[in-house]
Scaffold this motif. Structure first.
Motif, PDB file in Angstrom:
ATOM      1  N   ASP A  11     -12.360 -57.277  19.218  1.00 41.99           N
ATOM      2  CA  ASP A  11     -12.482 -55.915  18.676  1.00 41.99           C
ATOM      3  C   ASP A  11     -11.477 -55.705  17.539  1.00 41.99           C
ATOM      4  N   GLY A  12     -10.431 -56.516  17.549  1.00 37.40           N
ATOM      5  CA  GLY A  12      -9.399 -56.363  16.528  1.00 37.40           C
ATOM      6  C   GLY A  12      -8.660 -57.671  16.331  1.00 37.40           C
ATOM      7  N   ALA A  13      -7.943 -57.754  15.215  1.00 40.85           N
ATOM      8  CA  ALA A  13      -7.110 -58.931  14.943  1.00 40.85           C
ATOM      9  C   ALA A  13      -5.953 -58.480  14.074  1.00 40.85           C
ATOM     10  N   TYR A  14      -4.854 -59.193  14.186  1.00 36.85           N
ATOM     11  CA  TYR A  14      -3.726 -58.881  13.292  1.00 36.85           C
ATOM     12  C   TYR A  14      -2.929 -60.142  12.976  1.00 36.85           C
ATOM     13  N   SER A  15      -2.220 -60.031  11.868  1.00 37.00           N
ATOM     14  CA  SER A  15      -1.307 -61.092  11.468  1.00 37.00           C
ATOM     15  C   SER A  15       0.014 -60.404  11.145  1.00 37.00           C
ATOM     16  N   MET A  16       0.993 -60.644  11.992  1.00 40.09           N
ATOM     17  CA  MET A  16       2.321 -60.073  11.747  1.00 40.09           C
ATOM     18  C   MET A  16       3.158 -61.113  11.007  1.00 40.09           C
ATOM     19  N   GLU A  17       3.183 -60.988   9.694  1.00 36.17           N
ATOM     20  CA  GLU A  17       4.011 -61.828   8.828  1.00 36.17           C
ATOM     21  C   GLU A  17       3.683 -63.316   8.951  1.00 36.17           C
ATOM     22  N   THR A  18       2.387 -63.622   9.018  1.00 30.64           N
ATOM     23  CA  THR A  18       2.010 -65.035   9.096  1.00 30.64           C
ATOM     24  C   THR A  18       1.115 -65.487   7.938  1.00 30.64           C
ATOM     25  N   LEU A  19       0.463 -64.539   7.251  1.00 30.43           N
ATOM     26  CA  LEU A  19      -0.496 -64.965   6.210  1.00 30.43           C
ATOM     27  C   LEU A  19       0.221 -65.666   5.043  1.00 30.43           C
ATOM     28  N   VAL A  20       1.494 -65.361   4.852  1.00 27.47           N
ATOM     29  CA  VAL A  20       2.258 -66.063   3.802  1.00 27.47           C
ATOM     30  C   VAL A  20       2.280 -67.568   4.034  1.00 27.47           C
ATOM     31  N   HIS A  21       2.144 -67.984   5.318  1.00 24.36           N
ATOM     32  CA  HIS A  21       2.135 -69.416   5.627  1.00 24.36           C
ATOM     33  C   HIS A  21       0.768 -70.052   5.354  1.00 24.36           C
ATOM     34  N   SER A  22      -0.242 -69.249   5.049  1.00 21.52           N
ATOM     35  CA  SER A  22      -1.600 -69.795   4.956  1.00 21.52           C
ATOM     36  C   SER A  22      -1.739 -70.748   3.775  1.00 21.52           C
ATOM     37  N   TYR A  23      -2.359 -71.917   4.041  1.00 23.02           N
ATOM     38  CA  TYR A  23      -2.614 -72.863   2.946  1.00 23.02           C
ATOM     39  C   TYR A  23      -3.908 -72.526   2.227  1.00 23.02           C
ATOM     40  N   ASP A  24      -4.713 -71.604   2.827  1.00 21.62           N
ATOM     41  CA  ASP A  24      -5.977 -71.207   2.192  1.00 21.62           C
ATOM     42  C   ASP A  24      -6.322 -69.789   2.673  1.00 21.62           C
ATOM     43  N   PRO A  25      -5.689 -68.766   2.073  1.00 19.47           N
ATOM     44  CA  PRO A  25      -5.855 -67.394   2.577  1.00 19.47           C
ATOM     45  C   PRO A  25      -7.314 -66.934   2.609  1.00 19.47           C
ATOM     46  N   ALA A  26      -8.133 -67.350   1.641  1.00 25.02           N
ATOM     47  CA  ALA A  26      -9.542 -66.911   1.644  1.00 25.02           C
ATOM     48  C   ALA A  26     -10.239 -67.437   2.902  1.00 25.02           C
ATOM     49  N   ARG A  27      -9.947 -68.686   3.233  1.00 23.22           N
ATOM     50  CA  ARG A  27     -10.558 -69.281   4.427  1.00 23.22           C
ATOM     51  C   ARG A  27     -10.025 -68.609   5.700  1.00 23.22           C
ATOM     52  N   ALA A  28      -8.728 -68.322   5.729  1.00 24.81           N
ATOM     53  CA  ALA A  28      -8.151 -67.663   6.913  1.00 24.81           C
ATOM     54  C   ALA A  28      -8.808 -66.297   7.123  1.00 24.81           C
ATOM     55  N   LEU A  29      -8.992 -65.533   6.040  1.00 31.16           N
ATOM     56  CA  LEU A  29      -9.586 -64.195   6.182  1.00 31.16           C
ATOM     57  C   LEU A  29     -11.059 -64.299   6.589  1.00 31.16           C
ATOM     58  N   ALA A  30     -11.760 -65.297   6.053  1.00 36.44           N
ATOM     59  CA  ALA A  30     -13.161 -65.486   6.438  1.00 36.44           C
ATOM     60  C   ALA A  30     -13.258 -65.804   7.933  1.00 36.44           C
ATOM     61  N   GLU A  31     -12.305 -66.583   8.426  1.00 34.28           N
ATOM     62  CA  GLU A  31     -12.307 -66.962   9.844  1.00 34.28           C
ATOM     63  C   GLU A  31     -11.986 -65.740  10.724  1.00 34.28           C
ATOM     64  N   LEU A  32     -11.050 -64.915  10.280  1.00 36.67           N
ATOM     65  CA  LEU A  32     -10.738 -63.693  11.048  1.00 36.67           C
ATOM     66  C   LEU A  32     -11.961 -62.768  11.057  1.00 36.67           C
ATOM     67  N   HIS A  33     -12.636 -62.697   9.926  1.00 33.67           N
ATOM     68  CA  HIS A  33     -13.854 -61.890   9.821  1.00 33.67           C
ATOM     69  C   HIS A  33     -14.915 -62.409  10.808  1.00 33.67           C
ATOM     70  N   ARG A  34     -15.064 -63.715  10.875  1.00 30.65           N
ATOM     71  CA  ARG A  34     -16.092 -64.310  11.746  1.00 30.65           C
ATOM     72  C   ARG A  34     -15.859 -63.957  13.214  1.00 30.65           C
ATOM     73  N   VAL A  35     -14.594 -64.012  13.664  1.00 33.18           N
ATOM     74  CA  VAL A  35     -14.344 -63.815  15.102  1.00 33.18           C
ATOM     75  C   VAL A  35     -14.293 -62.335  15.494  1.00 33.18           C
ATOM     76  N   LEU A  36     -14.339 -61.426  14.492  1.00 25.89           N
ATOM     77  CA  LEU A  36     -14.385 -59.990  14.817  1.00 25.89           C
ATOM     78  C   LEU A  36     -15.833 -59.555  15.033  1.00 25.89           C
ATOM     79  N   ARG A  37     -16.018 -58.586  15.904  1.00 26.32           N
ATOM     80  CA  ARG A  37     -17.363 -57.996  16.055  1.00 26.32           C
ATOM     81  C   ARG A  37     -17.574 -57.018  14.895  1.00 26.32           C
ATOM     82  N   PRO A  38     -18.827 -56.638  14.588  1.00 29.85           N
ATOM     83  CA  PRO A  38     -19.038 -55.582  13.584  1.00 29.85           C
ATOM     84  C   PRO A  38     -18.287 -54.325  14.018  1.00 29.85           C
ATOM     85  N   GLY A  39     -17.582 -53.716  13.095  1.00 29.58           N
ATOM     86  CA  GLY A  39     -16.741 -52.556  13.435  1.00 29.58           C
ATOM     87  C   GLY A  39     -15.336 -52.962  13.840  1.00 29.58           C
TER      88      GLY A  39
END
Ligand SMILES: C[S@@+](CC[C@H](N)C(=O)[O-])C[C@H]1O[C@@H](n2cnc3c(N)ncnc32)[C@H](O)[C@@H]1O
Length: 281
Positions: free
Chosen positions: A135-163
């Motif tokens: 139902d929700g997801a968060y990143s507390m000060e971790t996205l700066v470590h991402s080697y591919d932020p677009a891919r990380a956000l797409a993956e977070l989007h995938r595992v969330l339900r609509p809404g």
């Protein structure tokens, strides 16, 4: 640092050295994030500021008790336990450092929160969860470590339900073209030492576009720099002398995350702090 792939060796260097681990356990009480200070509050109460930042996260998530929420880059699970205790959320934390996952499980067991917080090894660019699991997801000060932020956000989007709701908190660098050669010369060695490849790939201007590109509707992009700065100032004042003394006995890497605290202060003119809230339509 190899771009485009997980730099586990670098992350182990940042978080796993005895000096770093001692710093996080003894000084930060297992939290690995900064803090939120309200106007008029004393900057010296850093633990209170950390709890307040977690409160901001819980309110921005704005989900009913019992909601299933992913903690992407959970560290020792301090944030997960606060979300479970204060907001009644059911948190699944993932982290790429096995010793963080073990520590998170141990501390949740000790706090009798293992029924509401679970932790496993996982890279947030490539999650094992089915589509729409959360139902929700968060990143507390971790996205700066991402080697591919677009891919990380797409993956977070995938595992969330609509809404489903996403909250991202953390430092963001100024746009590269605004930094200029002088700014980059100050900031980049810090970003490299801290294994922050993501911080070179998105900035205060472009994160909204990245979120939209991943399919999110951005609800709010809150510039919270003024709320974060007091913690940064206080930690710099607490640690600059101990850090200088420790450096007499060896390289800064041995005390790397004290380096993070002291040197973050030195690059502060090139860094903002944001809280992004977004929804999967
Ligand atoms: C600054 S710490 C924050 C930890 C925790 N969110 C907190 O606030 O206490 C960043 C965390 O992100 C984790 N991390 C970095 N890259 C990751 C990835 N690709 N997938 C999952 N976790 C990651 C690190 O191992 C570290 O535990």
């Amino acid at each position: 640092m190899v771009s485009g792939e997980l730099d586990l060796t670098g992350l182990r260097r940042v978080y796993g050295r005895p000096g770093s681990r001692l710093f996080y356990t003894a000084v930060c009480r297992n939290a690995r994030h900064w803090g939120w200070t309200e106007p008029g509050q004393s900057k010296w109460r850093c633990w209170r500021a950390q709890r307040q930042l977690e409160g901001v996260l819980g309110r921005k998530l704005s989900l009913p008790a019992g909601s299933r929420v992913l903690d992407a880059g959970c560290g020792a699970g301090v944030v997960a336990r606060e979300m479970a205790k204060r907001f009644g959320l059911r948190i699944t934390g993932v982290d790429v450092l096995d010793f963080h996952v073990r520590e998170a499980r141990r501390l949740s067991e000790r706090a009798a929160l293992e029924d509401r917080t679970t932790f496993s090894w996982g890279d947030y660019h490539d999650l094992e969860f089915a589509d729409g699991s959360f139902d929700g997801a968060y990143s507390m000060e971790t996205l700066v470590h991402s080697y591919d932020p677009a891919r990380a956000l797409a993956e977070l989007h995938r595992v969330l339900r609509p809404g489903g709701r996403l909250v991202l908190l953390g430092p963001i660098g100024a746009p590269r073209d605004e930094l200029g050669a002088e700014g980059r010369a100050v900031l980049d060695p810090y970003l490299d030492a801290m294994v922050f490849p993501g911080a070179k790939q998105y900035d205060t201007r472009s994160l909204n576009d990245l979120l939209a590109g991943a399919g999110f509707r951005v609800e709010e992009a809150l510039d919270a720099t003024a709320r974060y700065r007091p913690t940064s100032d206080a930690l710099y004042a607490y640690f600059r002398v101990p850090y200088a003394l420790l450096r007499l006995f060896g390289p800064a890497e041995r005390w790397l995350n004290m380096r993070s605290v002291v040197e973050m202060y030195k690059v502060r003119d090139y860094v903002s702090w944001y809280v992004h809230t977004a929804v999967k339509p």
